[in-house]
Scaffold this motif. Sequence first.
Motif, PDB file in Angstrom:
ATOM      1  N   THR A 137     -60.462  60.532 -37.120  1.00 22.23           N
ATOM      2  CA  THR A 137     -61.232  60.224 -36.224  1.00 22.23           C
ATOM      3  C   THR A 137     -60.506  58.655 -35.680  1.00 22.23           C
ATOM      4  N   MET A 138     -60.203  57.962 -36.533  1.00 21.98           N
ATOM      5  CA  MET A 138     -59.782  56.608 -36.488  1.00 21.98           C
ATOM      6  C   MET A 138     -58.410  56.801 -35.860  1.00 21.98           C
ATOM      7  N   ASP A 139     -57.462  57.752 -36.235  1.00 23.39           N
ATOM      8  CA  ASP A 139     -56.165  58.248 -35.487  1.00 23.39           C
ATOM      9  C   ASP A 139     -56.466  58.414 -33.966  1.00 23.39           C
ATOM     10  N   PHE A 140     -57.648  59.259 -33.557  1.00 22.10           N
ATOM     11  CA  PHE A 140     -57.889  59.507 -32.589  1.00 22.10           C
ATOM     12  C   PHE A 140     -58.250  58.320 -31.662  1.00 22.10           C
ATOM     13  N   LEU A 141     -59.237  57.480 -32.413  1.00 21.83           N
ATOM     14  CA  LEU A 141     -59.827  56.372 -31.619  1.00 21.83           C
ATOM     15  C   LEU A 141     -58.310  55.318 -31.238  1.00 21.83           C
ATOM     16  N   PHE A 142     -57.627  55.228 -32.156  1.00 22.90           N
ATOM     17  CA  PHE A 142     -56.378  54.093 -31.932  1.00 22.90           C
ATOM     18  C   PHE A 142     -55.424  54.960 -30.895  1.00 22.90           C
ATOM     19  N   ALA A 199     -67.948  56.492 -33.801  1.00 22.08           N
ATOM     20  CA  ALA A 199     -66.886  55.431 -34.454  1.00 22.08           C
ATOM     21  C   ALA A 199     -66.722  54.546 -33.276  1.00 22.08           C
ATOM     22  N   PHE A 200     -66.444  53.336 -33.636  1.00 25.90           N
ATOM     23  CA  PHE A 200     -66.212  52.206 -32.484  1.00 25.90           C
ATOM     24  C   PHE A 200     -65.207  51.361 -33.103  1.00 25.90           C
ATOM     25  N   ALA A 201     -64.510  50.448 -32.168  1.00 28.79           N
ATOM     26  CA  ALA A 201     -63.749  49.210 -32.324  1.00 28.79           C
ATOM     27  C   ALA A 201     -63.981  48.432 -31.224  1.00 28.79           C
ATOM     28  N   THR A 202     -64.137  47.057 -31.786  1.00 25.51           N
ATOM     29  CA  THR A 202     -64.391  46.028 -30.602  1.00 25.51           C
ATOM     30  C   THR A 202     -62.990  45.782 -30.205  1.00 25.51           C
ATOM     31  N   LEU A 203     -62.780  45.365 -28.901  1.00 21.73           N
ATOM     32  CA  LEU A 203     -61.579  45.026 -27.994  1.00 21.73           C
ATOM     33  C   LEU A 203     -61.420  43.697 -27.782  1.00 21.73           C
ATOM     34  N   LEU A 235     -64.458  65.629 -30.026  1.00 23.60           N
ATOM     35  CA  LEU A 235     -64.396  64.158 -29.948  1.00 23.60           C
ATOM     36  C   LEU A 235     -63.714  63.684 -28.326  1.00 23.60           C
ATOM     37  N   THR A 236     -64.796  62.554 -27.924  1.00 17.97           N
ATOM     38  CA  THR A 236     -64.527  62.222 -26.416  1.00 17.97           C
ATOM     39  C   THR A 236     -64.393  60.706 -26.514  1.00 17.97           C
ATOM     40  N   PHE A 237     -63.664  59.878 -26.019  1.00 16.95           N
ATOM     41  CA  PHE A 237     -63.339  58.387 -25.971  1.00 16.95           C
ATOM     42  C   PHE A 237     -63.798  57.974 -24.644  1.00 16.95           C
ATOM     43  N   SER A 238     -64.367  56.703 -24.672  1.00 19.28           N
ATOM     44  CA  SER A 238     -64.693  55.757 -23.709  1.00 19.28           C
ATOM     45  C   SER A 238     -64.572  54.723 -24.026  1.00 19.28           C
ATOM     46  N   VAL A 239     -64.558  53.524 -23.115  1.00 22.44           N
ATOM     47  CA  VAL A 239     -64.657  52.019 -23.208  1.00 22.44           C
ATOM     48  C   VAL A 239     -65.894  51.638 -22.548  1.00 22.44           C
ATOM     49  N   VAL A 240     -66.552  50.932 -23.293  1.00 20.39           N
ATOM     50  CA  VAL A 240     -67.887  50.100 -22.800  1.00 20.39           C
ATOM     51  C   VAL A 240     -67.632  48.813 -22.317  1.00 20.39           C
ATOM     52  N   ALA A 298     -71.156  42.074 -28.200  1.00 25.76           N
ATOM     53  CA  ALA A 298     -71.458  42.193 -26.292  1.00 25.76           C
ATOM     54  C   ALA A 298     -70.356  41.582 -25.887  1.00 25.76           C
ATOM     55  N   ALA A 299     -69.914  40.516 -26.484  1.00 30.14           N
ATOM     56  CA  ALA A 299     -68.933  39.752 -25.323  1.00 30.14           C
ATOM     57  C   ALA A 299     -67.756  40.230 -24.998  1.00 30.14           C
ATOM     58  N   GLN A 300     -66.998  41.262 -25.560  1.00 27.01           N
ATOM     59  CA  GLN A 300     -65.960  41.936 -25.195  1.00 27.01           C
ATOM     60  C   GLN A 300     -66.289  43.540 -24.872  1.00 27.01           C
ATOM     61  N   PRO A 301     -65.099  44.150 -24.509  1.00 30.09           N
ATOM     62  CA  PRO A 301     -65.143  45.508 -24.409  1.00 30.09           C
ATOM     63  C   PRO A 301     -65.407  46.319 -25.722  1.00 30.09           C
ATOM     64  N   VAL A 302     -66.044  47.354 -25.696  1.00 27.45           N
ATOM     65  CA  VAL A 302     -66.027  48.227 -27.063  1.00 27.45           C
ATOM     66  C   VAL A 302     -65.444  49.712 -26.953  1.00 27.45           C
ATOM     67  N   ALA A 303     -64.643  50.008 -27.730  1.00 30.48           N
ATOM     68  CA  ALA A 303     -64.126  51.365 -27.600  1.00 30.48           C
ATOM     69  C   ALA A 303     -64.786  52.387 -28.618  1.00 30.48           C
ATOM     70  N   VAL A 304     -65.332  53.442 -27.953  1.00 32.66           N
ATOM     71  CA  VAL A 304     -66.149  54.404 -28.744  1.00 32.66           C
ATOM     72  C   VAL A 304     -65.814  55.658 -28.551  1.00 32.66           C
ATOM     73  N   VAL A 305     -66.043  56.437 -29.906  1.00 33.62           N
ATOM     74  CA  VAL A 305     -65.831  57.969 -29.946  1.00 33.62           C
ATOM     75  C   VAL A 305     -67.014  58.470 -30.219  1.00 33.62           C
ATOM     76  N   ARG A 306     -67.380  59.546 -29.255  1.00 30.54           N
ATOM     77  CA  ARG A 306     -68.517  60.325 -29.304  1.00 30.54           C
ATOM     78  C   ARG A 306     -68.134  61.829 -29.771  1.00 30.54           C
ATOM     79  N   LEU A 307     -69.164  62.216 -30.798  1.00 34.13           N
ATOM     80  CA  LEU A 307     -69.047  63.519 -31.183  1.00 34.13           C
ATOM     81  C   LEU A 307     -70.452  64.292 -30.696  1.00 34.13           C
TER      82      LEU A 307
END
Length: 865
Positions: free
Chosen positions: A761-766, A733-737, A672-677, A718-727
């Motif tokens: 995955t959600m624990d990793f995301l948080f 997985a994603f979470a809107t910030l 899993l990799t994490f990034s913020v769009v 699209a109005a705020q950053p989105v945290a995404v997890v890629r495999l």
Amino acid sequence: MSNENNGIVEDRPALIVRFFLTYRFYILGAASLLIFALVASGVYRLTAEVRYDEVLAALSDTSWSAIALAILFTGLSFFALVLYDVNAIDYVGRRTPFPSVAVTAFIAYAVGNTVGFGPLSGGAIRFRAYSRLGLSPGEIARVIAFVTLSFGLGLLSVSALATLAVAPRVAGILGIDAGWLRAIVLAVLAVLAAVFFIGRAGKGIDIRGFSLRLPDSRTTSRQFLVSALDIAAAASVLYVLLPETHVGWPTFLAVYAVAIGFGVLSHVPAGLGVFEAVIMAGLSNVISIDQLLGSLVLYRLIYYVLPLLLSTILLLVTEMRQLTLRPRVAEAAQLAGKLAPALIATLSLVLGTMLIFSSVVPTPDSDLDVLATYLPLPIVEGAHFLSSLLGLLLVVAARGLGQRLDGAWWVALGGAAVAFAFAFLKAIAVFEAALLALFIVALLVNARAFDRHSSLLRQTLGPSWLAAIGVILVTAFVILLFVYRDTEYGHDLWWQFEFSEEAPRGLRALLGLAIAASALALSSLLRPAHFRTEGPTKEELERAVAITMEQDLADANLVRMGDKRLLFSPSGRSFIMYGIHGRSWIALADPIGAEEEFPELVWQFVSAARAGGGRPAFYQISPPLLSACADVGLRAFKLGELAVIDLAGFEMKGSRFANLRQSYNRGLRDGLTFSVVPPGAVDAVLADLRAISDGWLAEHETKEKTFSLGAFEDAYVAAQPVAVVRLEDKIVAFATLMVTNTRHEATVDLMRFAPEAPKGTMDFLFASILEYLKAEGYRQFNLGMAPLSGMARREAAPVWDRVGGTLFEHGERFYNFKGLRAFKSKFHPRWEPRYLAVSNGTGAALALMDVTFLIGGGVKGVIAK
């Protein structure tokens, strides 16, 4: 029969029900006024053989020793009333300074006894005061419930015991069989004894899942003694004012208790008219009506007006700097200052009523002779007529004073000053002038308390105030008929202008009052209702977003959804976002913007809701806003707790976050990799995010929610950053910030994952989001509210807390709230309470239901999940 309108068919019963629900407050107000008019008519008939001069003679025959005893018993009764609050605070397990409790209780009872609706008026005063003494909203609710129930049960117990002791005598007075009366009283005592027995060890009663803890034997016994002292002392106030009679004190106590009970149940201010009717019906065959009326007038002055005046004097004395030398006394002084608007508003109501009543009673002949010597008749006539209108003005101003309007302060000050001058011009009314002078001084000393910049003329009088004004005018009309019972009424009376002609003067004053009150009522009833906008305009939404980005509350970004109505402050620097369902106007969270504008914005929202016939409520508000809500008469009910993580101290090292660290490391091993769009780049991955969202909704068999939650809408996401997890470069997985420019707080809204996402995955995301936000300089992370978290679950918990807890337990099935507390606890957050503020417990239950419908998208949305 049916009515078809736009394809909707309603039968006649449904139309009647809808009409009643729409206008029920006006219907109930009119019904109360009608009932009072019938009672007043009964009192007038009971006094058919009594003349005004005989009542005055009865008043003058009352000895000063009897008046002194009445004042002594009044003090004893109010001491017992203070003990109600002392026992209540002890019952909830808190310790507070006695001077502060005494001041609060004394003012609460002085106001509550006078304006009626004791649990509401006195309860609002207690909430303002005790919240500043450190009691939680739940504890204050328990104090109010304890005081209210203690008085009711105490009144029932004392009256039952007194009636049982003198049943034959009371039966003869009431005209019923003594055997039946004993049977009823014994049944009541049996029920009370059963309640006492069940609660002897502090046990509770379970009713359909609700557990109500009863006070233990010690608390119950102590409170019974306090109630007995209160009611006995209050009854003695009137008893010592009565002429010599063969009616024994126990018999009188039973009649008095019944009269007080009917007065409380009538909800007429101070039980006016109802109390007198019961007393006269019970004692008129043993005491002459003229003497009884004289005693009742003195009783009202001593037991109701005198404590109110003493409260006002206490308020003025506490402003003296010398009292600040002692900490506990200084605290009580500051508390009294906080209660000034409610107290001064009540005094304005009483003085306005006094001016109205004085306009329909004759002036002493000696005063008229002096006035005739020095003043021309037109001045006397004009002062008399205008004084009655000034009385109505003070009654109307009382509502604005209670709301701390500066416009009401100016109106009351000007009206009282003119009325003070007219008191000498119309009747040399020294006592009346002295009371007005006290009122003027109280206004001047507490001018800073009336800091809301609003016009009194723009305020709409609600049905309760219109009904109260109606009660005052009906009483004035009955007084006029009683005073001038022997006058032959004719058209020529209207045009008689002589110093000695008192009846025409009273008639003209009453006519002027009726015309002014009718115009006031029509103005309030015909004023256009508040317009319910369907949603913010594009410009309003842009302005709200701009305000949101410059303050600290990350959840305020929910305004971007555009599904909530907006109410801006006059300056445009702050706003409240709210939704409407049914009659509930529900503000979401605290106001947003400049904190100094929040109290006025709360008033603005509540006024708009009530003007539109709505029920104002504040949902998920923080403790700092409770004071402003208390000032508008709203009570707080705990909803749960908000989980907040201090990012500065957040570290995944050590044993505290071992499980979270393991989940994070496992995610890394799983690839899993994490990034913020950033917002500008979200459009490029929007299709992938929507696919995950649709799959997540389908998997959980649920629908998008609104109001306190965001929904997957392209513009919103699209109005705020989105945290995404890629495999393997695929988003799983994603979470809107939600963030603001201040970088004080951040939070997430939509959190969704694909079925193929690895476990954890959600624990990793948080964990990744927290590390990212800490690195970016954010100070705290809002994990959201956990419903029911931190709610009182002891047997002594308020019933309202359990009702709210049950509704939220039921609501979790719709909102997927199950397990939220456990999930949030893994991050070791700081828990902060969140509240629902409404006018009463019934309103709390209805508001929670309407919140459910707002979040679920209406009834269909809730049923369909």
